[in-house]
Scaffold this motif. Structure first.
Motif, PDB file in Angstrom:
ATOM      1  N   VAL A  12       0.850  -1.196   0.000  1.00  0.00           N
ATOM      2  CA  VAL A  12       0.000   0.000   0.000  1.00  0.00           C
ATOM      3  C   VAL A  12       0.883   1.243   0.000  1.00  0.00           C
ATOM      4  N   PRO A  13       0.365   2.383  -0.483  1.00  0.00           N
ATOM      5  CA  PRO A  13       1.149   3.619  -0.440  1.00  0.00           C
ATOM      6  C   PRO A  13       1.431   4.030   1.002  1.00  0.00           C
ATOM      7  N   VAL A  14       2.597   4.633   1.210  1.00  0.00           N
ATOM      8  CA  VAL A  14       2.991   5.110   2.528  1.00  0.00           C
ATOM      9  C   VAL A  14       3.256   6.612   2.421  1.00  0.00           C
ATOM     10  N   LEU A  15       2.497   7.396   3.184  1.00  0.00           N
ATOM     11  CA  LEU A  15       2.696   8.848   3.242  1.00  0.00           C
ATOM     12  C   LEU A  15       3.508   9.152   4.485  1.00  0.00           C
ATOM     13  N   LEU A  16       4.686   9.735   4.284  1.00  0.00           N
ATOM     14  CA  LEU A  16       5.565  10.092   5.391  1.00  0.00           C
ATOM     15  C   LEU A  16       5.518  11.585   5.627  1.00  0.00           C
ATOM     16  N   ASP A  17       5.481  11.958   6.887  1.00  0.00           N
ATOM     17  CA  ASP A  17       5.501  13.361   7.293  1.00  0.00           C
ATOM     18  C   ASP A  17       6.707  13.551   8.204  1.00  0.00           C
ATOM     19  N   PHE A  18       7.738  14.207   7.678  1.00  0.00           N
ATOM     20  CA  PHE A  18       8.917  14.532   8.480  1.00  0.00           C
ATOM     21  C   PHE A  18       8.658  15.871   9.161  1.00  0.00           C
ATOM     22  N   MET A  33      -2.775  15.472   8.893  1.00  0.00           N
ATOM     23  CA  MET A  33      -2.339  14.081   8.725  1.00  0.00           C
ATOM     24  C   MET A  33      -3.332  13.114   9.373  1.00  0.00           C
ATOM     25  N   ARG A  34      -3.921  13.508  10.498  1.00  0.00           N
ATOM     26  CA  ARG A  34      -4.948  12.662  11.128  1.00  0.00           C
ATOM     27  C   ARG A  34      -6.146  12.507  10.192  1.00  0.00           C
ATOM     28  N   ASN A  35      -6.550  13.603   9.559  1.00  0.00           N
ATOM     29  CA  ASN A  35      -7.679  13.547   8.625  1.00  0.00           C
ATOM     30  C   ASN A  35      -7.371  12.670   7.424  1.00  0.00           C
ATOM     31  N   VAL A  36      -6.148  12.785   6.911  1.00  0.00           N
ATOM     32  CA  VAL A  36      -5.739  11.962   5.766  1.00  0.00           C
ATOM     33  C   VAL A  36      -5.764  10.488   6.157  1.00  0.00           C
ATOM     34  N   ALA A  37      -5.193  10.174   7.311  1.00  0.00           N
ATOM     35  CA  ALA A  37      -5.160   8.779   7.775  1.00  0.00           C
ATOM     36  C   ALA A  37      -6.584   8.238   7.945  1.00  0.00           C
ATOM     37  N   ALA A  38      -7.473   9.040   8.512  1.00  0.00           N
ATOM     38  CA  ALA A  38      -8.863   8.604   8.714  1.00  0.00           C
ATOM     39  C   ALA A  38      -9.561   8.382   7.377  1.00  0.00           C
ATOM     40  N   ALA A  39      -9.322   9.257   6.425  1.00  0.00           N
ATOM     41  CA  ALA A  39      -9.985   9.152   5.126  1.00  0.00           C
ATOM     42  C   ALA A  39      -9.495   7.941   4.331  1.00  0.00           C
ATOM     43  N   LEU A  40      -8.220   7.629   4.440  1.00  0.00           N
ATOM     44  CA  LEU A  40      -7.652   6.535   3.646  1.00  0.00           C
ATOM     45  C   LEU A  40      -7.819   5.174   4.309  1.00  0.00           C
ATOM     46  N   LYS A  43      -6.244   1.551   3.298  1.00  0.00           N
ATOM     47  CA  LYS A  43      -5.776   1.580   1.901  1.00  0.00           C
ATOM     48  C   LYS A  43      -4.370   2.157   1.783  1.00  0.00           C
ATOM     49  N   ALA A  44      -3.902   2.825   2.853  1.00  0.00           N
ATOM     50  CA  ALA A  44      -2.574   3.441   2.853  1.00  0.00           C
ATOM     51  C   ALA A  44      -2.095   3.571   4.288  1.00  0.00           C
ATOM     52  N   LYS A  45      -0.794   3.807   4.428  1.00  0.00           N
ATOM     53  CA  LYS A  45      -0.225   4.072   5.747  1.00  0.00           C
ATOM     54  C   LYS A  45       0.154   5.541   5.812  1.00  0.00           C
ATOM     55  N   VAL A  46      -0.058   6.154   6.973  1.00  0.00           N
ATOM     56  CA  VAL A  46       0.380   7.524   7.215  1.00  0.00           C
ATOM     57  C   VAL A  46       1.314   7.458   8.418  1.00  0.00           C
ATOM     58  N   ILE A  71       5.684  10.222  -0.512  1.00  0.00           N
ATOM     59  CA  ILE A  71       4.850   9.047  -0.738  1.00  0.00           C
ATOM     60  C   ILE A  71       5.743   7.958  -1.327  1.00  0.00           C
ATOM     61  N   TYR A  72       5.714   6.792  -0.684  1.00  0.00           N
ATOM     62  CA  TYR A  72       6.431   5.619  -1.180  1.00  0.00           C
ATOM     63  C   TYR A  72       5.421   4.548  -1.550  1.00  0.00           C
ATOM     64  N   LYS A  73       5.763   3.762  -2.552  1.00  0.00           N
ATOM     65  CA  LYS A  73       4.958   2.593  -2.921  1.00  0.00           C
ATOM     66  C   LYS A  73       5.932   1.478  -3.251  1.00  0.00           C
ATOM     67  N   LYS A  74       5.804   0.354  -2.544  1.00  0.00           N
ATOM     68  CA  LYS A  74       6.689  -0.807  -2.727  1.00  0.00           C
ATOM     69  C   LYS A  74       8.155  -0.409  -2.641  1.00  0.00           C
ATOM     70  N   GLY A  75       8.487   0.444  -1.685  1.00  0.00           N
ATOM     71  CA  GLY A  75       9.874   0.815  -1.435  1.00  0.00           C
ATOM     72  C   GLY A  75      10.426   1.907  -2.326  1.00  0.00           C
ATOM     73  N   GLU A  76       9.630   2.410  -3.254  1.00  0.00           N
ATOM     74  CA  GLU A  76      10.110   3.423  -4.201  1.00  0.00           C
ATOM     75  C   GLU A  76       9.416   4.762  -3.950  1.00  0.00           C
ATOM     76  N   MET A  77      10.218   5.838  -3.874  1.00  0.00           N
ATOM     77  CA  MET A  77       9.633   7.162  -3.675  1.00  0.00           C
ATOM     78  C   MET A  77       8.892   7.582  -4.938  1.00  0.00           C
ATOM     79  N   LYS A  78       7.630   7.974  -4.759  1.00  0.00           N
ATOM     80  CA  LYS A  78       6.793   8.374  -5.892  1.00  0.00           C
ATOM     81  C   LYS A  78       6.554   9.877  -5.935  1.00  0.00           C
ATOM     82  N   TRP A  79       6.603  10.525  -4.758  1.00  0.00           N
ATOM     83  CA  TRP A  79       6.283  11.956  -4.676  1.00  0.00           C
ATOM     84  C   TRP A  79       6.953  12.522  -3.445  1.00  0.00           C
TER      85      TRP A  79
END
Length: 98
Positions: A12-18, A33-40, A43-46, A71-79
């Protein structure tokens, strides 16, 4: 670093917040970030990463501005982008990789 690999190498996509607690823009992103996590849901990790507690990781990923979002997907940075984002924008970006 191996723990980081385990975090991002998932189907699943992983959204990281540094962030840091002393940076106003970073703190402003907490409810977003809480809202994003709740909405997804499942389907994704925050994941929030405190730069002060993960200095080596932040340096390895060249995190300069805060907050830095990735945003990472399968170990690869996408955004990647530094600065605040609104929840709807982030949800839309992550959904592209679901």
């Amino acid at each position: 670093m191996s723990k980081f690999g385990e975090l991002i190498d998932v189907p699943v996509p992983v959204l990281l917040d540094f962030y840091t607690e002393w940076n106003e823009d970073s703190v402003a992103m907490h409810p977003v970030m809480r809202n994003v996590a709740a909405a997804l849901g499942d389907k994704a990790k925050v994941i929030k990463i405190d730069v002060d507690k993960n200095v080596q990781l932040a340096e390895a990923l060249r995190v300069k501005g805060l907050p830095t979002l990735m945003i990472y997907k399968k170990g690869e940075m996408k955004w990647r982008q530094s600065g605040e984002q609104d929840a709807n924008t982030l949800i839309g970006l992550v959904q592209e990789y679901i």
